[in-house]
Write an enzyme that holds these catalytic residues in place. Structure first.
Site, mmCIF file in Angstrom:
data_model
loop_
_atom_site.group_PDB
_atom_site.id
_atom_site.type_symbol
_atom_site.label_atom_id
_atom_site.label_comp_id
_atom_site.label_asym_id
_atom_site.label_seq_id
_atom_site.Cartn_x
_atom_site.Cartn_y
_atom_site.Cartn_z
ATOM 1 C CD GLU A 291 -1.751 -2.387 1.628
ATOM 2 O OE1 GLU A 291 -0.545 -2.642 1.895
ATOM 3 O OE2 GLU A 291 -2.669 -3.211 1.801
ATOM 4 C CG PHE B 15 -9.908 -9.343 11.647
ATOM 5 C CD1 PHE B 15 -8.641 -9.752 12.053
ATOM 6 C CD2 PHE B 15 -10.216 -9.381 10.293
ATOM 7 C CE1 PHE B 15 -7.710 -10.195 11.128
ATOM 8 C CE2 PHE B 15 -9.289 -9.830 9.371
ATOM 9 C CZ PHE B 15 -8.033 -10.238 9.784
ATOM 10 C CD GLN B 16 -7.511 -7.150 8.011
ATOM 11 O OE1 GLN B 16 -8.392 -6.903 7.207
ATOM 12 N NE2 GLN B 16 -6.347 -7.671 7.662
ATOM 13 C CE LYS C 289 -17.406 -6.332 3.932
ATOM 14 N NZ LYS C 289 -16.701 -7.601 4.139
ATOM 15 C CG MET D 263 22.656 12.111 2.450
ATOM 16 S SD MET D 263 23.812 13.287 1.724
ATOM 17 C CE MET D 263 22.827 13.956 0.396
HETATM 18 C C1 TPP Z 1 12.598 5.665 4.864
HETATM 19 C C2 TPP Z 1 13.898 6.332 5.157
HETATM 20 N N1 TPP Z 1 14.753 5.781 6.057
HETATM 21 C C3 TPP Z 1 15.942 6.372 6.316
HETATM 22 C C4 TPP Z 1 16.300 7.530 5.702
HETATM 23 C C5 TPP Z 1 17.623 8.211 6.024
HETATM 24 N N2 TPP Z 1 18.477 8.242 4.819
HETATM 25 C C6 TPP Z 1 18.612 9.333 4.057
HETATM 26 S S1 TPP Z 1 19.598 9.094 2.730
HETATM 27 C C7 TPP Z 1 19.917 7.506 3.182
HETATM 28 C C8 TPP Z 1 20.816 6.634 2.344
HETATM 29 C C9 TPP Z 1 20.289 6.376 0.978
HETATM 30 O O1 TPP Z 1 21.134 5.458 0.355
HETATM 31 P P1 TPP Z 1 20.997 5.120 -1.179
HETATM 32 O O2 TPP Z 1 19.570 4.914 -1.520
HETATM 33 O O3 TPP Z 1 21.912 4.009 -1.514
HETATM 34 O O4 TPP Z 1 21.417 6.469 -1.883
HETATM 35 P P2 TPP Z 1 22.853 7.216 -1.937
HETATM 36 O O5 TPP Z 1 22.852 8.215 -0.842
HETATM 37 O O6 TPP Z 1 23.922 6.185 -1.782
HETATM 38 O O7 TPP Z 1 22.847 7.857 -3.285
HETATM 39 C C10 TPP Z 1 19.243 7.191 4.368
HETATM 40 C C11 TPP Z 1 19.319 5.896 5.055
HETATM 41 C C12 TPP Z 1 15.368 8.079 4.794
HETATM 42 N N3 TPP Z 1 15.605 9.231 4.152
HETATM 43 N N4 TPP Z 1 14.192 7.454 4.527
#
Ligand code: TPP
Lengths: 577, 163
Positions: free
Chosen positions: A50, A112-113, A162, A477
């Site tokens: 979803e 439920f749900q 529902k 990042m």
């Molecule tokens: C759902 C979620 N969890 C954690 C983060 C924190 N976060 C920001 S950038 C990143 C790393 C992303 O890695 P990747 O997709 O390999 O991209 P890159 O930075 O290597 O280009 C994380 C864990 C986030 N933005 N969203």
């Protein structure tokens, strides 16, 4: 004739002109699914999770300006959409989420749900409703679309028990809505606009700073004309890219944490700042006490609560961006006063000096694939005309820096919430809306795995998305921050045990390509873009040590950017093996 | 500064939690909050007392106005207004204290509404300051319980909160 609530709901969607809904069935939604089965006007796209439905509807909405519609069941169905709803909320994207709910007689019984969908989503929707009586259903749906799409857009959830979908009543879709408690502004105060124009024309070092509101407000043409008439420099936020053409020399690049040197310096030194549809977000301002120290600020926004929230503003204008900008153009054209061309020439000279620094430059001689190079090539080979969605991380920033968007609604990313997992499902919504267009999803090996199951949806509906995976085997990042601020302790940011993405794509029935050498980048992109009728997963093995520059560290001022790449000490795959 | 913000809300399920949720989500404080239906059954009137700098109060009123269920809003403290709060307080009163407390109640124009051998229940209406002062004054007698209604208010003269 009396219809059931489920049939009424589907009729409402038809009458609202909804072409696609993105959803996933379950007990509380089964009457609605049955009603969908009996017609073929509203097409249902079955996702695999979803969250994907919400992002796909969001991608559809952002690329078209029309509301995206989601249908899910109660309980886990609706909780799975929460990330997608919050993503849409933070970026003001118009969504209507229809969620099944347990029967009214069971509400509050831990049935439920059962979850309190209205309660769970309240902080991340523009508004939400629980429909308790089938006679209120059609009017509520009408209101939901109206609220989602007017004023500052946003997601609206309608929770439908529902039994309400089984009960019968006469169907009539209201022709119009009026709500005494909701009257979004459309115009803008003429006196304020006049004051703003006077200030704008008196500027010596003016600067436009515009955001996603220009795109949401369909005001790109007006903005472009105004900036060109004045000849002033303009920077755009991550959400605003494409509203003003990036290839126009008046555009000095994106601003903020990873904005260009020239954009941030020009912000820092400008004397009049014209902010339109932007919200002075902390990723843009850095330390607010050091933000635009010399500027007198005009701020145009449809949402009064965005004005003077983070930075005090001298001339606030609450209004629709398109209306206000067109009014400004009219007044400027009619005015005897003209911009100070001499001052402006000096200002541009300064900016051009900053530009000479070439702050986005990278090592073009590298033996490893540089992610920036891939994006430059992608831009070239798609002639700047693709829809580009992205996930969150370094790749998102590089895409924003290196793909020059000349048109609005082409750059689709999660700016406010920063939701990894957004890119692929959003691309599905974009591709559904624009079947002939080239749709690319720029992602990283960590982000793509958050909604990778949607590869199956792409197969079912023949969505020929091009996935550009910039695979650095790190949450890049996160790794960059650990390198800068945690003394290179790379805690849990190495992506171990990665799948073979080529085989993975193939197992879903798609094509996959792994690219390891800079010399192969262009050919691979060409090959993928040629394949008009199938999804191609491009797995680019990139330099693990690359960082995003420039960078303004949180808490620093706009003029305190990190520019020169320092030599990173990053353990490579081999060392970690 | 302390502000009394009064608003007309759609009388819908969940409207109150939208207001309360806004305050907790954005870290604004609520000192008191009262809500009850009005002469128009589709509307409730909600009064809340909050405090903050001018910037924060501006954000609070803007954010409240943005809630779809908020029909109209007035910051009573921006003009002359009448503020009232009701206090019910139960105190132990024995021996000479019985007279002493009764005298205090008279001075504050309160009423003793329940009497036992050992206690009074006192009702008092006024501004929050006045209630504070009374509670301090009877502090000598043992306070068993206090309950306050929270502030409600209305603007003086021409200024009115109506749709
Ligand atoms: C759902 C979620 N969890 C954690 C983060 C924190 N976060 C920001 S950038 C990143 C790393 C992303 O890695 P990747 O997709 O390999 O991209 P890159 O930075 O290597 O280009 C994380 C864990 C986030 N933005 N969203």
């Amino acid at each position: 004739m009396e219809l059931t609530g489920a049939d009424i709901l589907v009729r409402c969607l038809q009458d609202e002109g909804v072409e696609y809904i993105f959803g996933y069935p379950g007990g509380a939604a089964l009457h609605i699914y049955d009603a969908l089965y009996k017609q073929d006007k509203v097409k249902h796209i079955l996702v695999r999770h979803e969250q994907g439905a919400a992002h796909a509807a969001d991608g559809y909405a952002r690329s078209t300006g029309r509301p995206g519609v989601v249908l899910v069941t109660s309980g886990p169905g609706v909780t799975n959409t929460v990330t997608g709803i919050a993503t849409a909320y933070m970026d003001s994207s118009p969504l209507v989420i229809l969620s099944g709910q347990v029967a009214t007689s069971l509400i509050g019984n831990d049935a439920f749900q059962e979850v309190d969908a209205v309660g769970i989503t309240r902080p991340c929707v523009k508004h939400n409703f629980l429909v308790k009586d089938v006679r209120d259903l059609a009017a509520t749906i009408k209101k939901a679309f109206y609220i989602a799409t007017t004023g500052r857009p946003g997601p609206v959830l309608v929770d439908i028990p529902k039994d309400v979908t089984a009960h019968k009543t006469e169907y009539e879709y209201p022709k119009s809505v009026s709500m005494r408690s909701y009257n979004p502004v459309t115009k803008g105060h003429p006196g304020q606009i006049k004051r703003a124009v006077d200030l704008i024309l008196a500027a010596k070092q003016p600067m436009f700073y515009t955001g996603g509101g220009v795109i949401l407000g369909e005001a790109s043409a007006a903005l472009t004309e105004l900036v060109r008439v004045l000849g002033y420099p303009i920077t755009q936020t991550l959400m605003g890219l494409g509203a003003f053409p990036a290839t126009d020399p008046r555009f000095v690049g994106m601003l903020g944490m990873h904005g260009t040197y020239e954009a941030n310096m020009a912000m820092h030194e400008c004397d009049v700042l014209i902010a339109v549809g932007a919200r002075f977000d902390d990723r843009v301002t850095g330390d607010v006490s050091k933000f635009c120290p010399n500027a007198r600020i005009v701020h145009v926004d449809i949402d009064p609560s965005s004005i003077s929230k983070n930075v005090p503003v001298e001339i606030p204008i609450v209004g629709a961006a398109g209306f206000v900008l067109e009014e400004m153009i009219k007044q400027i054209k009619a005015s005897k006063k003209q911009p100070d061309r001499e001052a402006l020439a000096g200002w541009w000279k300064k900016i051009d000096e900053w530009r000479k620094l070439n702050c986005l430059d990278y090592d073009r001689e590298s033996q490893l694939i540089k992610p920036q190079f891939v994006l430059e090539k992608l831009y070239e080979l798609t002639a700047g005309d693709a829809y580009v969605t992205s996930d969150v991380g370094q790749h998102q920033m590089w895409a924003a820096q290196f793909y020059k968007f000349d048109r609005p609604r082409r750059w689709i990313n999660s700016g406010g919430l920063g939701t990894m997992g957004f890119g692929l499902p959003a691309a599905m919504g974009v591709q559904m809306a624009h079947p002939e267009a080239t749709v690319c999803c720029v992602t990283g090996e960590a982000s793509i795995q958050m909604c990778i199951q949607e590869l199956s949806t792409c197969k079912q509906y023949d969505l020929p998305i091009k996935i550009v995976n910039l695979n650095n085997r790190y949450m890049g990042m996160v790794r960059q921050w650990q390198e800068f601020f945690y003394d290179r302790r790379y805690s849990h940011s190495y992506m171990d045990a990665l799948p073979d993405f080529v085989k993975l794509a193939e197992s879903y029935g798609h094509a996959g390509l792994k690219i390891e050498k800079p010399g192969d980048v262009e050919a691979a992109l060409r090959e993928a873009l040629k394949q008009k009728d199938r999804l191609v997963f491009l797995d680019f093995i990139t330099d693990q040590t690359e960082n995003v520059y420039p960078m303004i560290v949180a808490g620093k001022g706009q003029n305190e950017m990190h520019l020169k790449p320092c030599k990173a000490v990053v353990p490579t795959d081999r060392e970690l093996a | 500064m302390r502000h009394i913000i009064s608003m007309l809300l759609e009388n819908e399920a969940g409207a109150l939690s939208r207001v309360a949720g806004l305050f907790s989500a954005r870290g604004y404080n609520i000192e008191s909050l009262t809500v009850a239906p009005t002469e128009d059954p589709t509307l409730s009137r909600l009064t809340l007392v909050t405090s903050g700098s001018d910037d924060i109060i501006e954000q609070i009123t803007k954010q409240l106005n943005k809630l779809v269920d908020v029909v109209k809003l007035l910051d009573l403290t921006e003009g002359t207004h009448i503020e009232r709060e009701m206090l019910l307080i139960k105190v132990t009163v024995e021996g000479p204290m019985r007279e002493e407390v009764k005298r205090l109640v008279d001075i504050f124009r309160g009423r003793i509404v329940d009497v036992t051998e050992a206690s009074y229940v006192i009702e008092l209406t006024g501004t929050s300051d006045k209630l504070d002062a009374f509670i301090q004054a009877v502090g000598g007698a043992g306070i068993l319980e206090t309950v306050r209604s929270g502030v409600s208010g209305i603007a003086r003269g021409e200024r009115s909160l109506r749709v």
